[in-house]
Design a protein around this motif. Structure first.
Motif, PDB file in Angstrom:
ATOM      1  N   LEU A  79      26.632  66.217 -27.550  1.00 43.73           N
ATOM      2  CA  LEU A  79      25.364  66.018 -28.240  1.00 43.73           C
ATOM      3  C   LEU A  79      25.019  64.515 -28.297  1.00 43.73           C
ATOM      4  CD1 LEU A  79      23.080  67.495 -29.577  1.00 43.73           C
ATOM      5  CD2 LEU A  79      24.360  67.512 -31.724  1.00 43.73           C
ATOM      6  N   ALA A  80      26.031  63.684 -28.450  1.00 39.76           N
ATOM      7  CA  ALA A  80      25.801  62.229 -28.436  1.00 39.76           C
ATOM      8  C   ALA A  80      25.152  61.820 -27.115  1.00 39.76           C
ATOM      9  CB  ALA A  80      27.118  61.486 -28.631  1.00 39.76           C
ATOM     10  N   ALA A  81      25.659  62.394 -26.027  1.00 43.34           N
ATOM     11  CA  ALA A  81      25.088  62.082 -24.704  1.00 43.34           C
ATOM     12  C   ALA A  81      23.624  62.469 -24.666  1.00 43.34           C
ATOM     13  CB  ALA A  81      25.871  62.822 -23.619  1.00 43.34           C
ATOM     14  N   ALA A  82      23.306  63.668 -25.191  1.00 46.66           N
ATOM     15  CA  ALA A  82      21.909  64.123 -25.184  1.00 46.66           C
ATOM     16  C   ALA A  82      21.053  63.218 -26.062  1.00 46.66           C
ATOM     17  CB  ALA A  82      21.827  65.560 -25.671  1.00 46.66           C
ATOM     18  N   MET A  83      21.569  62.839 -27.223  1.00 50.22           N
ATOM     19  CA  MET A  83      20.785  61.990 -28.122  1.00 50.22           C
ATOM     20  C   MET A  83      20.454  60.657 -27.437  1.00 50.22           C
ATOM     21  SD  MET A  83      22.852  62.922 -31.617  1.00 50.22           S
ATOM     22  CE  MET A  83      21.828  62.188 -32.886  1.00 50.22           C
ATOM     23  N   ASN A  84      21.429  60.123 -26.707  1.00 48.15           N
ATOM     24  CA  ASN A  84      21.207  58.868 -25.990  1.00 48.15           C
ATOM     25  C   ASN A  84      20.230  59.058 -24.832  1.00 48.15           C
ATOM     26  OD1 ASN A  84      21.684  56.130 -25.267  1.00 48.15           O
ATOM     27  ND2 ASN A  84      23.171  56.793 -23.727  1.00 48.15           N
ATOM     28  N   LEU A  85      20.475  60.091 -24.022  1.00 45.68           N
ATOM     29  CA  LEU A  85      19.702  60.249 -22.788  1.00 45.68           C
ATOM     30  C   LEU A  85      18.312  60.826 -23.020  1.00 45.68           C
ATOM     31  CD1 LEU A  85      22.672  61.436 -20.623  1.00 45.68           C
ATOM     32  CD2 LEU A  85      21.377  59.334 -20.264  1.00 45.68           C
ATOM     33  N   LYS A  95      22.701  54.757 -35.529  1.00 45.73           N
ATOM     34  CA  LYS A  95      22.101  56.002 -36.022  1.00 45.73           C
ATOM     35  C   LYS A  95      22.722  57.241 -35.384  1.00 45.73           C
ATOM     36  CE  LYS A  95      19.153  56.710 -38.560  1.00 45.73           C
ATOM     37  NZ  LYS A  95      19.381  57.148 -39.980  1.00 45.73           N
ATOM     38  N   ILE A  96      23.010  57.190 -34.077  1.00 41.91           N
ATOM     39  CA  ILE A  96      23.516  58.397 -33.405  1.00 41.91           C
ATOM     40  C   ILE A  96      24.855  58.827 -34.006  1.00 41.91           C
ATOM     41  CG2 ILE A  96      24.386  59.300 -31.193  1.00 41.91           C
ATOM     42  CD1 ILE A  96      22.119  57.716 -29.818  1.00 41.91           C
ATOM     43  N   THR A  97      25.754  57.852 -34.176  1.00 43.39           N
ATOM     44  CA  THR A  97      27.049  58.194 -34.773  1.00 43.39           C
ATOM     45  C   THR A  97      26.874  58.662 -36.214  1.00 43.39           C
ATOM     46  OG1 THR A  97      28.205  56.644 -33.345  1.00 43.39           O
ATOM     47  CG2 THR A  97      29.329  57.291 -35.349  1.00 43.39           C
ATOM     48  N   ALA A  98      25.977  58.016 -36.953  1.00 34.01           N
ATOM     49  CA  ALA A  98      25.752  58.408 -38.358  1.00 34.01           C
ATOM     50  C   ALA A  98      25.328  59.875 -38.429  1.00 34.01           C
ATOM     51  CB  ALA A  98      24.696  57.512 -38.989  1.00 34.01           C
ATOM     52  N   VAL A  99      24.428  60.278 -37.523  1.00 35.04           N
ATOM     53  CA  VAL A  99      23.946  61.668 -37.531  1.00 35.04           C
ATOM     54  C   VAL A  99      25.083  62.623 -37.139  1.00 35.04           C
ATOM     55  CG1 VAL A  99      22.367  63.289 -36.407  1.00 35.04           C
ATOM     56  CG2 VAL A  99      21.539  61.032 -37.122  1.00 35.04           C
ATOM     57  N   LEU A 100      25.862  62.241 -36.132  1.00 38.69           N
ATOM     58  CA  LEU A 100      26.932  63.136 -35.683  1.00 38.69           C
ATOM     59  C   LEU A 100      28.040  63.280 -36.718  1.00 38.69           C
ATOM     60  CD1 LEU A 100      27.029  62.086 -31.957  1.00 38.69           C
ATOM     61  CD2 LEU A 100      26.365  64.308 -32.875  1.00 38.69           C
ATOM     62  N   ARG A 101      28.183  62.282 -37.570  1.00 40.45           N
ATOM     63  CA  ARG A 101      29.187  62.385 -38.632  1.00 40.45           C
ATOM     64  C   ARG A 101      28.669  63.237 -39.789  1.00 40.45           C
ATOM     65  NH1 ARG A 101      31.482  56.158 -38.387  1.00 40.45           N
ATOM     66  NH2 ARG A 101      32.916  56.555 -36.664  1.00 40.45           N
ATOM     67  N   ALA A 102      27.355  63.535 -39.752  1.00 38.39           N
ATOM     68  CA  ALA A 102      26.753  64.303 -40.850  1.00 38.39           C
ATOM     69  C   ALA A 102      26.080  65.567 -40.321  1.00 38.39           C
ATOM     70  CB  ALA A 102      25.747  63.433 -41.597  1.00 38.39           C
ATOM     71  N   VAL A 103      26.693  66.158 -39.272  1.00 31.42           N
ATOM     72  CA  VAL A 103      26.195  67.436 -38.758  1.00 31.42           C
ATOM     73  C   VAL A 103      26.052  68.413 -39.927  1.00 31.42           C
ATOM     74  CG1 VAL A 103      27.080  69.448 -37.497  1.00 31.42           C
ATOM     75  CG2 VAL A 103      26.998  67.226 -36.392  1.00 31.42           C
ATOM     76  N   ASP A 104      24.991  69.213 -39.934  1.00 28.76           N
ATOM     77  CA  ASP A 104      24.688  70.182 -40.997  1.00 28.76           C
ATOM     78  C   ASP A 104      24.071  69.540 -42.242  1.00 28.76           C
ATOM     79  OD1 ASP A 104      25.514  72.583 -39.726  1.00 28.76           O
ATOM     80  OD2 ASP A 104      27.609  72.059 -40.137  1.00 28.76           O
TER      81      ASP A 104
END
Ligand code: CA
Length: 541
Positions: free
Chosen positions: A370-376, A308-317
């Motif tokens: 942002l990936a780091a924040a989403m994880n942590l 999910k985290i990568t999916a969201v980061l690939r679809a910023v905006d």
């Protein structure tokens, strides 16, 4: 307690500001365990004494070399404990440290010893003592799906089979080890290999060099009990369980039984034992595996390139995808909790088997942060794979995902040689730790701040997550965490534009922390909270 943690937060902020360009931030965290399940540190801050931690996965081979042979070792790990405290983590997962003929050491030949490449038992004991003093928990990678072919159990079983007259069935009364593995007189499937000098075959799910163990065998279970007790007596709090879905491939209910046995066994040795298993599956299968009662399963639904985290980061905006980050956390929590009310989620971005986040984000630094924040900021025990805090790259074959830790630009002083077959990236544009320590907005400094925020506000790790739909702002992910009387709101601007959140109705919440990717800060004007692109705000009640 909250006032103490707030005070600690202020102190930390002051220290971070004061030490801006000589950042050797090493908090004195000699902890004292208090009543009511709390640890109080010498700086006055407190946190729950439990297994909700920020764990750091170490591939010892590639982490830090102490004796100049180019291979990382336990003394190297000891020499970097100050660094781990500077980063802020308070748990270590050591990838396999037992004797093994390979660089990766997932084919164990002795569960009671340390691989000589990594050091001695005395080194391990020294590491445990240092970790105890620093309140750093340690878990060991326990590889139980298989042993190495060179393990004496397998060698004795093979020798016994060679001694059998053709046509005779093996007898476990003569050699118990024939029932530790899956031997067959026919090649059951492509995962079976011939036993040299016999007509017998054995199962090796991953590789002919790693014969699969029969984890329903009672004698083997007694051995496992002894192995767990041996290491727990040396001070480890538990184990990371490798390849748990392959214990009985394609048979989850049997695997759940095995995990139940392992959990019961570990908890009979230490009621506070911590286990986290690798079940590389989507969220509904992970939910099923929580029926085993195991404390943690890695949350593959959020990690790796397909999570999910990568999916969201690939679809910023993209509003729809961004909002799914909060709803997915709520949905996963409900499903996991239904099967184990005491579960501890185990989010991660990457590990030694996956590519690194740099590749998932096309090396866009803001997205990596942002990936780091989403994880942590996720609930549970968050895991960080070594080198992610520097944004190291690594993909392709396995050794390339396990490259040497980037301590400094000269690549000396503890830097290891790459493992065999490792294809090093042509460049590491974000630089080594040496460089990133001196940069105010480096990914390393971002990790430090995110981990500090997580520690200062235990509601972030302990809270039950729900999507806060009432705070709906386009492309701002809003998650509420509730833990007893405490709650917090985590707002993440997952877009390239500044966003404004109206906090009317949320007056009980005050801004407790923020994470920004550059000098643009989070500001609050009255009830309006302004989040620059990629900014994160944590508000606590
Ligand atoms: Ca070495």
């Amino acid at each position: 307690m909250k006032q103490l943690t707030r005070l600690a937060c202020l102190l930390l902020t002051a220290l971070l500001l004061l030490g801006s360009f000589s950042l050797q931030f090493t908090p004195d965290l000699s902890g004292v365990k208090l009543q009511e399940g709390l640890v109080e540190y010498s700086d006055g801050s407190t946190e729950p004494a439990d297994n909700y931690r920020t764990w750091y996965e170490i591939f010892v081979y590639s982490f830090c070399d102490s004796d100049g042979d180019g291979i990382g070792d336990l003394q190297g790990v000891i020499s970097k404990l100050d660094y781990l405290q500077e980063l802020g983590v308070n748990g270590i997962w050591l990838m396999p440290i037992h004797p093994s003929p390979t660089y990766h050491k997932y084919d164990v030949t002795d569960y009671y010893a340390i691989d000589p490449q990594y050091g001695t038992m005395a080194d391990f004991e020294a590491l445990m003592e240092q970790c105890r003093e620093r309140d750093i928990s340690v878990i060991l990678d326990l590889v139980l799906n298989h042993t190495g072919v060179d393990h004496p159990w397998f060698r004795e079983a093979e020798a016994y089979l060679r001694s059998l007259e053709p046509g005779r069935e093996p007898d476990a009364a003569q050699c118990p080890y024939v029932d530790y593995y899956f031997f067959s007189s026919s090649q059951v499937n492509g995962d079976y290999y011939g036993v040299e000098g016999t007509d017998w075959f054995y199962e090796g799910k991953f590789w002919s060099g790693m014969p699969d163990l029969n984890l329903e065998n009672e004698d083997l279970r007694e051995e496992i009990r002894n192995i767990m007790a041996f290491w727990m007596e040396k001070g480890v709090v538990g184990f990371r369980l490798d390849a748990a879905k392959e214990y009985f491939s394609g048979q989850p209910s049997r695997n759940i039984q095995v995990l139940n046995f392992l959990t019961q066994t570990a908890k009979s040795i230490n009621p506070d034992a911590y286990l986290v298993a690798e079940v590389w599956e989507g969220f509904s299968t992970i939910a099923d595996y929580y029926q085993s009662g195991i404390p943690s399963l890695f949350n593959f639904a959020f990690g790796d390139s397909s999570g999910k985290i990568t999916a969201v980061l690939r679809a910023v905006d993209n509003e729809k995808t961004v909002s799914s980050f909060a709803t997915a956390q709520e949905k996963a929590d409900k499903a996991y909790r239904a099967n184990n009310p005491d579960y501890i989620d185990a989010p991660f971005l990457s590990n030694h088997d996956t590519g690194r986040i740099a590749g998932f984000c096309n090396r866009e630094e803001n997205k990596m942060k942002l990936a780091a924040a989403m994880n942590l900021m996720m609930s549970g025990s968050a895991f960080v794979y070594y080198g992610e805090e520097l944004g190291m790259a690594g993909s392709g074959n396995d050794p390339s995902k396990r490259a040497p830790m980037l301590w400094n630009e000269a690549r000396d002083a503890g830097t290891t040689n790459p493992p065999p077959e490792c294809q090093l990236p042509e460049e590491y544009p974000l630089g080594s730790l040496e460089i990133q320590r001196e940069q105010e907005y480096s990914i390393f400094r971002y990790y430090q701040q995110a981990i500090a925020l997580r520690r200062e506000h235990p509601v972030i790790s302990h809270g039950i997550p729900t999507a806060e739909t009432a705070l709906n702002v386009n492309c701002v992910s809003a998650t509420r965490k509730t833990w007893g009387e405490e709650s917090c709101l985590i707002l993440m601007n997952i877009s390239t534009e500044e966003k404004q959140c109206d906090l009317t109705g949320y007056e009980a919440f005050t801004l407790a922390g923020k994470l920004t990717v550059d000098e643009r800060g989070v500001t609050q004007i009255g009830n309006q909270l302004i989040l620059p692109p990629y900014a994160v705000a944590v508000l606590c009640n």
